[in-house]
Design an enzyme around this catalytic site. Structure first.
Site, PDB file in Angstrom:
ATOM      1  N   THR A 121      -6.927  39.988 -16.551  1.00 11.54           N
ATOM      2  CA  THR A 121      -5.688  40.711 -16.827  1.00 11.54           C
ATOM      3  C   THR A 121      -5.344  40.611 -18.307  1.00 11.54           C
ATOM      4  O   THR A 121      -5.736  39.663 -18.997  1.00 11.54           O
ATOM      5  CB  THR A 121      -4.512  40.119 -16.033  1.00 11.54           C
ATOM      6  OG1 THR A 121      -4.175  38.826 -16.573  1.00 11.54           O
ATOM      7  CG2 THR A 121      -4.844  39.983 -14.563  1.00 11.54           C
ATOM      8  N   ASP A 122      -4.594  41.573 -18.806  1.00 14.99           N
ATOM      9  CA  ASP A 122      -3.924  41.367 -20.083  1.00 14.99           C
ATOM     10  C   ASP A 122      -2.886  40.272 -19.870  1.00 14.99           C
ATOM     11  O   ASP A 122      -2.647  39.818 -18.742  1.00 14.99           O
ATOM     12  CB  ASP A 122      -3.275  42.679 -20.541  1.00 14.99           C
ATOM     13  CG  ASP A 122      -3.095  42.744 -22.061  1.00 14.99           C
ATOM     14  OD1 ASP A 122      -3.199  41.689 -22.721  1.00 14.99           O
ATOM     15  OD2 ASP A 122      -2.830  43.846 -22.592  1.00 14.99           O
ATOM     16  N   ALA A 123      -2.261  39.815 -20.942  1.00 16.20           N
ATOM     17  CA  ALA A 123      -1.362  38.663 -20.861  1.00 16.20           C
ATOM     18  C   ALA A 123      -0.256  38.895 -19.838  1.00 16.20           C
ATOM     19  O   ALA A 123       0.421  39.932 -19.846  1.00 16.20           O
ATOM     20  CB  ALA A 123      -0.757  38.386 -22.232  1.00 16.20           C
TER      21      ALA A 123
END
Length: 472
Positions: free
Chosen positions: A249-251
């Site tokens: 995932t992105d942050a």
């Protein structure tokens, strides 16, 4: 089976303490058994000490990642920084991209980082996009795909995992996913014909990992969920695109993933949707507990977790293998590459003859956010006091700094920058633009413009060398 292996907390260096202030976070993360970390900042010595200590205390290999789109020096002081991807692509030589990727990977591995969060596979197709801009290799899907392929192959041949981001493409967003959920209204046909192409080529090139976008694509998934939480989109990545590497995932601190849900809920939804690793949650302990509860209740199946753990183990084995020998590239150094960019860098007019001492003025659009930008005085330091003197009758050079920064929520100049440019630009003998070339149209004067791409030390010092050569 410990679901904490799927969590990668963040560790940030501070100017005075290095990573010492992260001691309790590190202890808690290692106690629950996280699978690795994302590292921001530090020096060669501090990062090398940190990564060795993490591995020693964990008693096992870890995935240790960092955002290195502009080389290992983007995060780690003392390592090589490269110009942004759009600048690399402007040279039209894929060997430059491959070399930059290889150097990045080699230097990252030398300090213990084994996972490079690059290349950006997004397209730079919207002028209003507040966060992609020069981070992309360009607007043309085929050219971007070519650069992505060479970056992936160069990075992974040099011993680090690469990560194509942000699937299925962040290039059409007009708001920033750090602060809200962007919605891309483009048709499925348009997205498949252009935005998805660099990711397809990355997969064909054997990319080890793909990072999701906290962006909704109604034409691809009518649910309105961000790609990070979309079973449809991640299912397509696994099925139609046949990708069996890591999906990260992105942050998870970003509002694009959290809108309407708690961080722990978003983490569970991401794993349910098909993501493998959860990047940068604020509370790793609570996320671990939520995953464990979901596993116990059957909301996440044992088989789903085993899939992700298998991919994690395979990636870890590759990421911790011995590194190959260093290879030479088309330039002797990043400095030589920067000089080559400036040699053909006049975006408007011809290189002027300049009279010293220079009246060197800074207009900085990047100040004011939560994370301070890099210094704006590297060129001043490189030229020295003998070549700079305000109000001495020398040529006026206006240096304009503007880079994509999440807190801005915009792509162009702010009101204060426009006012400063109006004041200083009219009498300028030269404007140096440390930003995207499309911003040329927004500069208020007709002075010659040198395109320097980014505020990084590399390009500021290259500009100093360029100016020195033109002083009469």
């Amino acid at each position: 089976m410990n679901p904490a292996r799927l969590i990668l907390p963040a560790l940030r260096s501070e100017a005075l303490s290095g990573f010492a202030h992260e001691a309790s976070r590190i202890a808690d993360a290692l106690e629950i058994g996280v699978g690795g970390f994302i590292i921001f900042g530090g020096t060669v010595e501090s990062v090398r000490r940190l990564t060795a200590d993490l591995m020693r205390r964990a008693g096992r290999p870890l995935l240790l990642a960092s955002d290195l789109e502009r080389g290992a020096g983007q995060q780690i002081a003392g390592l090589t920084e490269f110009p942004p991807p759009l600048a690399l692509a402007s040279l039209g030589d894929p060997a430059v991209v491959r070399w930059a990727a290889a150097v990045t990977a080699q230097e990252a591995r030398a300090v213990g980082i084994n996972w490079v969060f690059a290349p950006v596979a997004d397209l730079d197709i919207l002028a209003d996009n507040p966060i992609v801009q020069t981070r992309a290799f360009g607007a043309d899907a085929n050219q971007v795909a070519t650069c992505v392929r060479h970056w992936v192959e160069g990075c992974q041949a040099a011993g680090a995992l690469a990560c194509a981001k942000h699937y299925p493409g962040h290039g059409r967003t007009t708001v920033d996913s750090h602060i809200t959920l962007p919605v891309v209204e483009a048709s499925a046909a348009a997205l498949r014909a252009s935005d998805l192409l660099p990711f397809t080529v990355a997969i064909e090139s054997g990319v080890a990992s793909i990072m999701t976008a906290h962006v909704a694509y109604p034409s691809l998934d009518a649910s309105g969920l961000p790609a990070t939480l979309s079973r449809t989109l991640l299912g397509e990545l696994r099925g139609r695109s046949r990708f069996d590497g890591l999906v990260v995932t992105d942050a998870l601190i970003m509002d694009g993933a959290l809108l309407g849900r708690r961080e722990s809920d978003a983490a569970v939804e991401a794993i349910q949707a098909g993501a493998d690793l959860l990047l940068y949650p604020n509370d790793p302990h609570r996320v671990r507990d939520a995953l464990q509860a979901a596993l116990s209740s059957g909301a996440i199946s044992q088989a789903r977790l085993e899939e992700s753990m298998g991919r994690y183990d395979r990636a870890l084995a590759i990421a911790t293998a011995p590194t190959p020998p260093v290879t030479r590239g088309p330039f002797e150094s990043a400095e030589a590459l920067a000089d080559a960019l400036l040699k053909g860098g006049m975006a408007r007019g011809t290189p002027p003859s300049l009279t010293g001492p220079l009246d060197l003025i800074v207009v900085d659009d990047d100040v004011g956010g939560p994370y301070p930008p890099g210094p704006s005085d590297y060129a001043h330091r490189a030229l020295g006091p003998e070549l700079i003197g305000r109000y001495t009758g020398g040529s006026r050079v206006v240096m304009v700094f503007i880079e994509p920064r999440a807190w801005k929520g915009r792509s162009g100049f702010g009101a204060g920058t426009r006012e400063a440019l109006s004041h200083h630009g009219s009498g300028a003998d030269l404007i140096v633009l440390f930003g995207h070339p499309r911003l040329l149209a927004d500069l208020p004067s007709q002075a010659p413009v040198l395109l320097a791409w980014h505020r990084q030390r590399l390009m500021q010092e290259a500009v100093a060398r360029w100016l020195r050569q033109r002083l009469g």
